[in-house]
Scaffold this motif. Structure first.
Motif, mmCIF file in Angstrom:
data_model
loop_
_atom_site.group_PDB
_atom_site.id
_atom_site.type_symbol
_atom_site.label_atom_id
_atom_site.label_comp_id
_atom_site.label_asym_id
_atom_site.label_seq_id
_atom_site.Cartn_x
_atom_site.Cartn_y
_atom_site.Cartn_z
ATOM 1 N N PRO A 135 12.711 13.917 44.141
ATOM 2 C CA PRO A 135 11.301 12.771 43.131
ATOM 3 C C PRO A 135 12.702 12.461 42.665
ATOM 4 C CG PRO A 135 11.434 15.203 42.736
ATOM 5 C CD PRO A 135 12.440 15.384 44.081
ATOM 6 N N PRO A 136 12.190 11.312 41.759
ATOM 7 C CA PRO A 136 13.150 10.293 40.581
ATOM 8 C C PRO A 136 11.825 11.679 39.344
ATOM 9 C CG PRO A 136 11.498 8.960 41.743
ATOM 10 C CD PRO A 136 11.268 10.425 42.645
ATOM 11 N N MET A 137 13.157 11.406 38.470
ATOM 12 C CA MET A 137 13.016 12.314 37.495
ATOM 13 C C MET A 137 12.008 11.983 36.526
ATOM 14 S SD MET A 137 15.185 14.878 37.851
ATOM 15 C CE MET A 137 15.221 15.307 36.498
ATOM 16 N N ILE A 138 11.431 13.047 36.056
ATOM 17 C CA ILE A 138 10.177 12.371 35.275
ATOM 18 C C ILE A 138 9.667 13.339 34.425
ATOM 19 C CG2 ILE A 138 8.413 13.773 37.352
ATOM 20 C CD1 ILE A 138 6.007 11.420 35.993
ATOM 21 N N ASP A 139 9.471 13.383 32.877
ATOM 22 C CA ASP A 139 8.966 14.675 32.178
ATOM 23 C C ASP A 139 8.164 14.273 30.874
ATOM 24 O OD1 ASP A 139 9.165 16.917 30.565
ATOM 25 O OD2 ASP A 139 10.912 15.975 30.171
ATOM 26 N N THR A 140 7.191 13.621 31.590
ATOM 27 C CA THR A 140 6.559 12.812 30.956
ATOM 28 C C THR A 140 4.147 13.880 30.809
ATOM 29 O OG1 THR A 140 4.870 10.859 30.429
ATOM 30 C CG2 THR A 140 5.185 11.847 32.673
ATOM 31 N N THR A 141 3.960 13.524 29.413
ATOM 32 C CA THR A 141 2.363 13.886 29.550
ATOM 33 C C THR A 141 1.133 12.932 29.923
ATOM 34 O OG1 THR A 141 1.935 13.993 27.306
ATOM 35 C CG2 THR A 141 2.343 15.888 27.670
ATOM 36 N N ASP A 142 1.390 11.533 29.669
ATOM 37 C CA ASP A 142 0.660 10.038 29.709
ATOM 38 C C ASP A 142 0.060 10.283 31.298
ATOM 39 O OD1 ASP A 142 0.985 7.060 30.622
ATOM 40 O OD2 ASP A 142 0.264 7.700 28.342
ATOM 41 N N PRO A 143 -1.183 10.413 31.284
ATOM 42 C CA PRO A 143 -2.092 10.427 32.088
ATOM 43 C C PRO A 143 -1.526 8.966 33.652
ATOM 44 C CG PRO A 143 -3.258 10.377 30.901
ATOM 45 C CD PRO A 143 -2.147 10.014 30.485
ATOM 46 N N VAL A 144 -1.212 8.202 32.549
ATOM 47 C CA VAL A 144 -0.828 7.195 33.037
ATOM 48 C C VAL A 144 0.637 6.639 34.289
ATOM 49 C CG1 VAL A 144 -0.714 3.968 33.009
ATOM 50 C CG2 VAL A 144 -2.351 5.302 31.784
ATOM 51 N N ASP A 145 1.373 7.245 33.373
ATOM 52 C CA ASP A 145 2.532 7.456 34.007
ATOM 53 C C ASP A 145 2.766 8.728 34.982
ATOM 54 O OD1 ASP A 145 4.146 6.202 32.410
ATOM 55 O OD2 ASP A 145 4.581 6.942 30.961
ATOM 56 N N LYS A 146 2.016 9.459 34.956
ATOM 57 C CA LYS A 146 1.624 10.489 36.564
ATOM 58 C C LYS A 146 1.322 10.212 37.422
ATOM 59 C CE LYS A 146 0.083 13.449 32.962
ATOM 60 N NZ LYS A 146 -0.777 14.835 32.646
ATOM 61 N N LEU A 147 0.553 8.789 36.629
ATOM 62 C CA LEU A 147 -0.893 9.014 37.272
ATOM 63 C C LEU A 147 0.084 7.868 38.935
ATOM 64 C CD1 LEU A 147 -4.274 8.906 36.908
ATOM 65 C CD2 LEU A 147 -3.576 10.377 38.564
ATOM 66 N N VAL A 148 0.454 6.930 38.165
ATOM 67 C CA VAL A 148 1.463 5.772 38.774
ATOM 68 C C VAL A 148 2.397 6.590 39.420
ATOM 69 C CG1 VAL A 148 3.400 3.332 38.521
ATOM 70 C CG2 VAL A 148 1.106 4.336 37.332
ATOM 71 N N PHE A 149 3.670 7.485 39.303
ATOM 72 C CA PHE A 149 4.158 8.695 39.876
ATOM 73 C C PHE A 149 3.636 8.944 41.611
ATOM 74 C CE2 PHE A 149 6.199 12.297 41.350
ATOM 75 C CZ PHE A 149 7.301 11.906 40.700
ATOM 76 N N PHE A 150 2.141 9.567 41.041
ATOM 77 C CA PHE A 150 1.745 10.654 41.897
ATOM 78 C C PHE A 150 1.307 9.224 43.242
ATOM 79 C CE2 PHE A 150 -2.616 11.659 43.773
ATOM 80 C CZ PHE A 150 -1.836 12.552 44.924
ATOM 81 N N PHE A 151 0.909 7.802 42.547
ATOM 82 C CA PHE A 151 0.767 7.389 43.627
ATOM 83 C C PHE A 151 2.087 6.046 44.807
ATOM 84 C CE2 PHE A 151 -3.951 7.693 41.237
ATOM 85 C CZ PHE A 151 -4.527 7.864 42.689
ATOM 86 N N THR A 152 2.609 6.667 43.486
ATOM 87 C CA THR A 152 4.312 5.465 43.975
ATOM 88 C C THR A 152 4.736 6.029 45.068
ATOM 89 O OG1 THR A 152 3.627 4.032 42.160
ATOM 90 C CG2 THR A 152 6.069 4.417 43.235
ATOM 91 N N HIS A 153 4.929 7.704 44.687
ATOM 92 C CA HIS A 153 6.579 8.123 45.265
ATOM 93 C C HIS A 153 5.335 9.182 46.621
ATOM 94 C CE1 HIS A 153 9.330 6.793 43.106
ATOM 95 N NE2 HIS A 153 8.462 6.793 41.671
ATOM 96 N N SER A 154 6.300 10.082 46.951
ATOM 97 C CA SER A 154 5.741 11.042 48.221
ATOM 98 C C SER A 154 5.995 11.831 48.284
ATOM 99 C CB SER A 154 6.928 10.731 49.987
ATOM 100 O OG SER A 154 8.062 10.567 49.427
ATOM 101 N N PHE A 155 4.898 12.374 46.668
ATOM 102 C CA PHE A 155 4.767 14.360 46.351
ATOM 103 C C PHE A 155 3.214 13.837 46.244
ATOM 104 C CE2 PHE A 155 9.155 12.507 45.471
ATOM 105 C CZ PHE A 155 10.114 13.599 46.023
#
Length: 326
Positions: A135-155
């Motif tokens: 996975p790309p590195m992520i460290d956030t509580t922001d729901p927009v950032d989390k959801l973009v990560f969620f839909f963009t990557h295969s995790f």
């Protein structure tokens, strides 16, 4: 900090050929405080006996024997309810944990970041090769950032992650959705602003791809059920006010478009409900910017407007594609 308990939850149905590797990969973990909860879902092979053997030989093992076949969607909550761990790790019965330090790595990252969801990498094994996905590195509580990560990557699955147990309090999956449980649960978790999502650049999960695991998903009914999950996510994110963010809406649309294309290809002699397809077309395909749709190959991209115009033509087109690619 070695007092953080992790509960590994494993729903099981007729998995006698893979259970020992799965169970042993759990017992080999170096993390001290670990429990394994196996939910035997009325298996008709030797899975129940294997579960009982491991439970008798290892104090860390606990077995739930379902009285009727419930499926993984209803079996996992039984494991969550029984779990005494602070954190949960979901494992499928035909998969395994590839490294003895996997749980330790996830826990150390949780301690370091105070994360609520820690995402790890995974390896996919088939008869030919091993593919590893980090996975790309992520460290956030922001729901927009989390959801973009969620839909963009295969995790987007439940596996290859460490979850704080209380994240699942009050979460539910509609009874009529049996393909897409992972999407629905993770959408609810990732959309919350109070939860931190972080990741590690290490493979912590092994996924065994078999012929049966591939073909079991290749049906029009299953594809339609996945679209129900996409529809559910749309409604949930809309009600949360998160679809006002173009980044979130666009990525949801792209994810849904890929599932609509898959459903059209599996339609064969069956038919979409016209009103339902018009609805999917209106909320997912039309709002998606043309430049983003272009990430799909043209021969796939035109399937949706073609189906919307004439299901007969799209059926003919799919037959031609099959001849070209066969």
């Amino acid at each position: 900090m070695k007092n953080m308990r992790v509960s590994i939850i494993i729903p099981i149905y007729n998995a006698e050929k893979t259970l020992e590797k799965c169970f042993n990969s759990c017992l080999n973990q170096k993390w001290d405080d670990l429990e394994i909860i196996a939910i035997n879902d009325c298996s008709s092979d030797g899975s129940a006996a294997i579960c009982n053997h491991y439970a008798n030989e290892n104090f860390q093992f606990h077995v739930i024997h379902n009285r009727m076949n419930l499926g993984p969607q209803q079996s996992r909550p039984l494991g969550i309810k029984k779990a005494t761990g602070d954190f949960l790790f979901f494992l499928d019965a035909d998969d395994y944990i590839p490294s003895q330090s996997a749980i330790n790595i996830l826990c150390q990252q949780q301690i370091k970041t105070n994360g609520d969801v820690i995402i790890g990498g995974y390896e996919i094994i088939d008869d030919i090769q091993i593919n590893r996905v980090i996975p790309p590195m992520i460290d956030t509580t922001d729901p927009v950032d989390k959801l973009v990560f969620f839909f963009t990557h295969s995790f987007r699955t439940l596996w290859a992650k460490l979850y704080r147990k209380n994240l699942f309090n009050g979460l539910a999956v509609p009874d009529n959705i049996y393909h897409g449980e992972d999407l629905i649960l993770n959408t609810q978790i990732f959309a919350q602003s109070s939860f931190r999502v972080t990741s590690v650049d290490t493979v912590i999960y092994g996924y065994k791809r078999t012929a049966s695991s591939i073909t079991s998903n290749l049906s029009f009914d299953n594809a339609l059920n996945v679209l129900k999950a996409e529809h559910w996510m749309y409604n949930y994110l809309y009600n949360q006010g998160l679809l006002t963010h173009n980044l979130v809406y666009n990525q949801l649309c792209l994810h849904a478009i890929s599932k609509i294309i898959a459903a059209i290809k599996q339609r064969r002699g069956s038919k979409f409900d016209k009103n339902y397809f018009d609805f999917l077309y209106r909320i997912f395909y039309k709002p998606c910017p043309i430049k983003l749709r272009k990430q799909f190959p043209i021969h796939n991209r035109i399937l949706i407007p073609l189906e919307n115009f004439s299901p007969w033509l799209s059926t003919l087109y799919i037959k031609l594609l099959d001849k070209v690619t066969s």
